[in-house]
Enzyme design. Structure first.
Site, PDB file in Angstrom:
ATOM      1  N   LYS A  57      -8.972   2.081  -2.532  1.00  0.00           N
ATOM      2  CA  LYS A  57      -9.408   1.675  -1.183  1.00  0.00           C
ATOM      3  C   LYS A  57     -10.803   1.605  -0.989  1.00  0.00           C
ATOM      4  O   LYS A  57     -11.299   2.996  -0.925  1.00  0.00           O
ATOM      5  CB  LYS A  57      -8.192   2.003  -0.286  1.00  0.00           C
ATOM      6  CG  LYS A  57      -8.327   1.449   1.030  1.00  0.00           C
ATOM      7  CD  LYS A  57      -7.253   1.819   2.003  1.00  0.00           C
ATOM      8  CE  LYS A  57      -7.103   1.167   3.345  1.00  0.00           C
ATOM      9  NZ  LYS A  57      -5.959   1.583   4.208  1.00  0.00           N
ATOM     10  N   SER A  61       0.561  -2.519   7.103  1.00  0.00           N
ATOM     11  CA  SER A  61      -0.043  -2.858   8.334  1.00  0.00           C
ATOM     12  C   SER A  61       0.635  -2.684   9.596  1.00  0.00           C
ATOM     13  O   SER A  61       2.011  -3.558   9.509  1.00  0.00           O
ATOM     14  CB  SER A  61      -0.679  -4.204   8.368  1.00  0.00           C
ATOM     15  OG  SER A  61      -1.200  -4.461   9.572  1.00  0.00           O
ATOM     16  N   CYS A  75      -5.250  -3.283   1.976  1.00  0.00           N
ATOM     17  CA  CYS A  75      -4.915  -3.429   3.734  1.00  0.00           C
ATOM     18  C   CYS A  75      -6.542  -3.554   4.539  1.00  0.00           C
ATOM     19  O   CYS A  75      -6.992  -4.508   4.429  1.00  0.00           O
ATOM     20  CB  CYS A  75      -4.442  -1.996   4.128  1.00  0.00           C
ATOM     21  SG  CYS A  75      -3.416  -2.034   5.926  1.00  0.00           S
ATOM     22  N   SER A  98      18.226   1.054  30.446  1.00  0.00           N
ATOM     23  CA  SER A  98      19.321   1.457  29.623  1.00  0.00           C
ATOM     24  C   SER A  98      20.304   0.296  29.205  1.00  0.00           C
ATOM     25  O   SER A  98      20.652   0.691  27.767  1.00  0.00           O
ATOM     26  CB  SER A  98      20.326   2.306  30.409  1.00  0.00           C
ATOM     27  OG  SER A  98      20.813   1.593  31.549  1.00  0.00           O
ATOM     28  N   THR A 134      15.591   6.082  27.421  1.00  0.00           N
ATOM     29  CA  THR A 134      15.490   4.930  27.783  1.00  0.00           C
ATOM     30  C   THR A 134      14.410   4.330  28.802  1.00  0.00           C
ATOM     31  O   THR A 134      14.402   3.514  29.418  1.00  0.00           O
ATOM     32  CB  THR A 134      16.881   4.455  28.708  1.00  0.00           C
ATOM     33  OG1 THR A 134      17.020   5.344  29.883  1.00  0.00           O
ATOM     34  CG2 THR A 134      18.064   4.524  27.593  1.00  0.00           C
ATOM     35  N   GLY A 191      23.249   1.507  34.698  1.00  0.00           N
ATOM     36  CA  GLY A 191      23.321   0.362  35.269  1.00  0.00           C
ATOM     37  C   GLY A 191      22.245  -0.455  35.654  1.00  0.00           C
ATOM     38  O   GLY A 191      21.935  -1.411  36.053  1.00  0.00           O
ATOM     39  N   LYS A 249       0.851  -9.842  16.130  1.00  0.00           N
ATOM     40  CA  LYS A 249      -0.209  -9.534  15.014  1.00  0.00           C
ATOM     41  C   LYS A 249       0.219 -10.350  13.711  1.00  0.00           C
ATOM     42  O   LYS A 249      -0.745 -10.365  13.211  1.00  0.00           O
ATOM     43  CB  LYS A 249      -0.136  -7.766  14.602  1.00  0.00           C
ATOM     44  CG  LYS A 249      -0.858  -7.392  13.902  1.00  0.00           C
ATOM     45  CD  LYS A 249      -0.877  -5.800  13.731  1.00  0.00           C
ATOM     46  CE  LYS A 249      -2.066  -5.220  12.952  1.00  0.00           C
ATOM     47  NZ  LYS A 249      -1.850  -3.713  12.773  1.00  0.00           N
ATOM     48  N   GLU A 272       0.866  -1.283   0.085  1.00  0.00           N
ATOM     49  CA  GLU A 272       0.098  -0.059   0.023  1.00  0.00           C
ATOM     50  C   GLU A 272       0.852   1.183  -0.091  1.00  0.00           C
ATOM     51  O   GLU A 272       1.859   1.409   0.748  1.00  0.00           O
ATOM     52  CB  GLU A 272      -0.791  -0.084   1.339  1.00  0.00           C
ATOM     53  CG  GLU A 272      -1.686   1.364   1.417  1.00  0.00           C
ATOM     54  CD  GLU A 272      -2.595   1.149   2.755  1.00  0.00           C
ATOM     55  OE1 GLU A 272      -3.555   2.034   2.665  1.00  0.00           O
ATOM     56  OE2 GLU A 272      -2.217   0.184   3.544  1.00  0.00           O
TER      57      GLU A 272
END
Length: 578
Positions: free
Chosen positions: A116, A189, A152, A310, A410, A306, A195, A41
């Site tokens: 579509k 998608s 889709c 992260s 993080t 630490g 999924k 698509e």
């Protein structure tokens, strides 16, 4: 007839580059004897182009690129290309100016255009903003084979599978009534955990119900917060997988349509991931790789505390970009434990990345001195704790600016949900790698990563999580245990359960009340966060559209929590790290 499936990774807006990808796939398809080539698509412009579609010059350039591509393609190969088509009647009907379209290119010309029919507006999708829905069933004939074309969402409305209809029509059913020999679906998608398997289950149901072979081609790659997993596949009339392309990689797969049997023959079936942890890992690696590449970064920097978050981000970045392109910065404060430094250094050694240490004690004293008069006669609290995080954020941004690196933040989803993070501190960054990964799943992925050899140091996975912003601090001083927190968040955010339902599931009403209020209060933080890679169906990204200024709290008047029990630190939920 041999049909080739081009699982492509377009860059949004790079019309010449995307056209070149399609042309290269076409040349490869000819070499393997294909008669028809399928592309995803909007393969010509990349998905999702969003408000680029409001720019008439962009739409015009796409049309010219499509015409040139038709002339450049091998003349004996038919190619389906994802594009947009102007709605020439919009000034009369009042409809949208564009159709989300598939163009059939053959013999140097645009032979047919297909529109579509079903336009999604949920989660990250907003297609009614740009497109007019098609009203006709789409098909064409190639070498006496009648091929139905869907795009889709056209596949996602089987009322027998879902138990309901989200749209008034089912394009698959309409094509079956027309008696086509084969249905193809050209998709973009976005990925979420599990999924790929769900798509196959859904289309197996449709193949069996309508006795139609189906070929599904999906975009691959990452665009902003969205990751596309690929995993294109084909099903025969019996609902059996006859072909599966690779996941999280560009690929060209081929499948044979047997004209006599009017069905697809067995071809190459690439195995799927063995576990969801592996699948998410591959998605996040692709997400970082593509985000850096498409935003023109070659190196990344991140803070190494630490801790487990992260550590996972550093491992993902290393896999995505190579160890030589990752810099880990340790920024210990007087409150940092000895193992925080040693664990971070051990991680850096395991990954082979460059690390550097920038102590922040002197900088903290400078801030204390500057704020001494203004903060006089007040108690040390959250504001002072978060100065440490903001110092670290400033140092990381300075490094990113100086050397042109992409800064990776993080924070995990559990923290983002309840605001256990610091604006202009640990939230600094150009990409939030694990912002859609709950804390418990962070550990799960790290254990999977260590299945053969130790990459994440053992101590990182066994010590109590801590922000280390004051002596002896651990996360559970301020938050419920992550197993409890993540279950509440899953029920609240993903399942849309009420407070009463969450309590009925076995959770303490005081904790439920507190968590729900923290989620509501942290909305303004999430709005200022960097884009985060989406790996669930309810991420804090483009599909999350909550108001910041709102007096509604889901638990309102249902339960009240005892401030004496949970303490007065709740003020932090609306402002800083709790």
């Amino acid at each position: 007839m041999k049909i080739a499936i081009a699982q492509l990774n377009p860059t949004i807006g790079d019309l010449p580059g995307n056209a070149q990808q399609i042309l290269a796939a076409a040349q490869q398809a000819v070499k393997v004897g294909a008669r028809l080539l399928l592309t995803p698509e909007l393969s010509l412009c990349g998905y999702p182009p969003r408000d680029l579609l409001l720019n008439p010059s962009f739409v015009s350039a796409m049309g010219m690129t499509l015409q040139q591509l038709a002339r450049d393609l091998p003349p004996k190969l038919a190619v389906l290309v994802g594009t947009v088509e102007p709605n020439t009647k919009s000034h009369i009907t009042g409809g949208k100016n564009l159709f989300n379209s598939i163009a059939l290119l053959e013999a140097g010309k645009v032979k047919q255009i297909f529109y579509k029919r079903l336009l999604p507006t949920y989660d990250v999708f907003d297609e009614y903003r740009y497109f007019e829905p098609g009203l006709q069933a789409n098909y064409f004939t190639l070498d006496d084979i009648h091929i139905g074309v869907t795009i889709c969402e056209d596949l996602w409305n089987d009322e027998e599978f879902w138990g309901k209809r989200s749209y008034t029509v089912n394009p698959i059913a309409d094509l079956a009534i027309l008696g086509v020999d084969l249905i193809v679906n050209l998709s973009a998608s976005p990925y979420s955990a599990g999924k790929p398997q769900f798509r196959e289950t859904m289309l197996k149901h449709s193949a069996l119900r309508f006795q139609q072979p189906i070929i599904y081609v999906n975009q691959v790659g990452s665009n902003d917060d969205l990751i596309f997993d690929g995993y294109s596949f084909a099903l025969n009339r019996q609902g059996e997988i006859t072909c599966r392309a690779d996941g999280f990689e560009t690929d060209l797969a081929t499948v044979e349509f047997n004209e006599a049997k009017r069905d697809l023959q067995l071809s190459t079936v690439i195995p799927a991931c063995e576990s969801e942890a592996e699948e998410i890992w591959q998605a996040l690696v692709l997400g970082v790789k593509d985000y850096a590449l498409k935003c023109r970064f070659s190196k990344v920097v991140l803070g190494l505390s630490g801790g487990v978050d992260s550590a996972l981000v550093a491992a993902i970045a290393t896999a995505a970009l190579g160890k030589e392109n990752v810099l880990g910065v340790l920024m210990p404060s007087p409150y940092s434990s000895e193992h925080s430094v040693s664990d971070a250094l051990a991680l850096g050694k395991n990954l082979g990345i460059q690390t550097t240490i920038l102590p922040i004690g002197d900088l903290m004293q400078g801030f204390d001195h500057s704020l001494a008069d203004l903060f006089a006669n007040t108690e040390f609290g959250i504001a002072e704790e978060n100065i440490q995080s903001r110092i670290r954020g400033n140092l990381l941004m300075a490094i990113a600016n100086k050397f042109g690196y992409l800064l990776l933040s993080t924070g995990n989803k559990s923290e983002m949900a309840v605001g256990y993070c610091t604006l202009y501190g640990d939230m600094n960054g150009g990409l939030a790698v694990i912002a859609d990964v709950p804390k418990t799943r962070v550990y799960e992925i790290c254990h999977w990563l260590n299945r053969k050899t130790e990459i994440i140091p053992h101590n990182v996975l066994t010590k109590a999580p801590s922000a280390e912003l004051k002596p002896g601090q651990v996360d559970q001083d301020s938050l419920p245990a992550y197993e409890i927190l993540d279950d509440i968040l899953q029920r609240l955010i993903h399942n849309h359960e009420s407070a009463a339902e969450i309590v009925t599931a076995g959770h303490d009403p005081i904790i439920v009340d507190r968590v729900i209020q923290m989620v509501a209060r942290a909305e303004f933080k999430r709005r200022q966060a960097p884009p985060g890679l989406k790996i669930t169906d309810r991420a804090f990204g483009t599909g999350w559209r909550m108001p910041i200024a709102s007096s509604w709290v889901a638990i309102k008047n249902a339960y009240r929590w005892d401030k004496a029990r949970v303490g007065s630190r709740e003020q932090g939920a609306g402002g800083e790290r709790v």
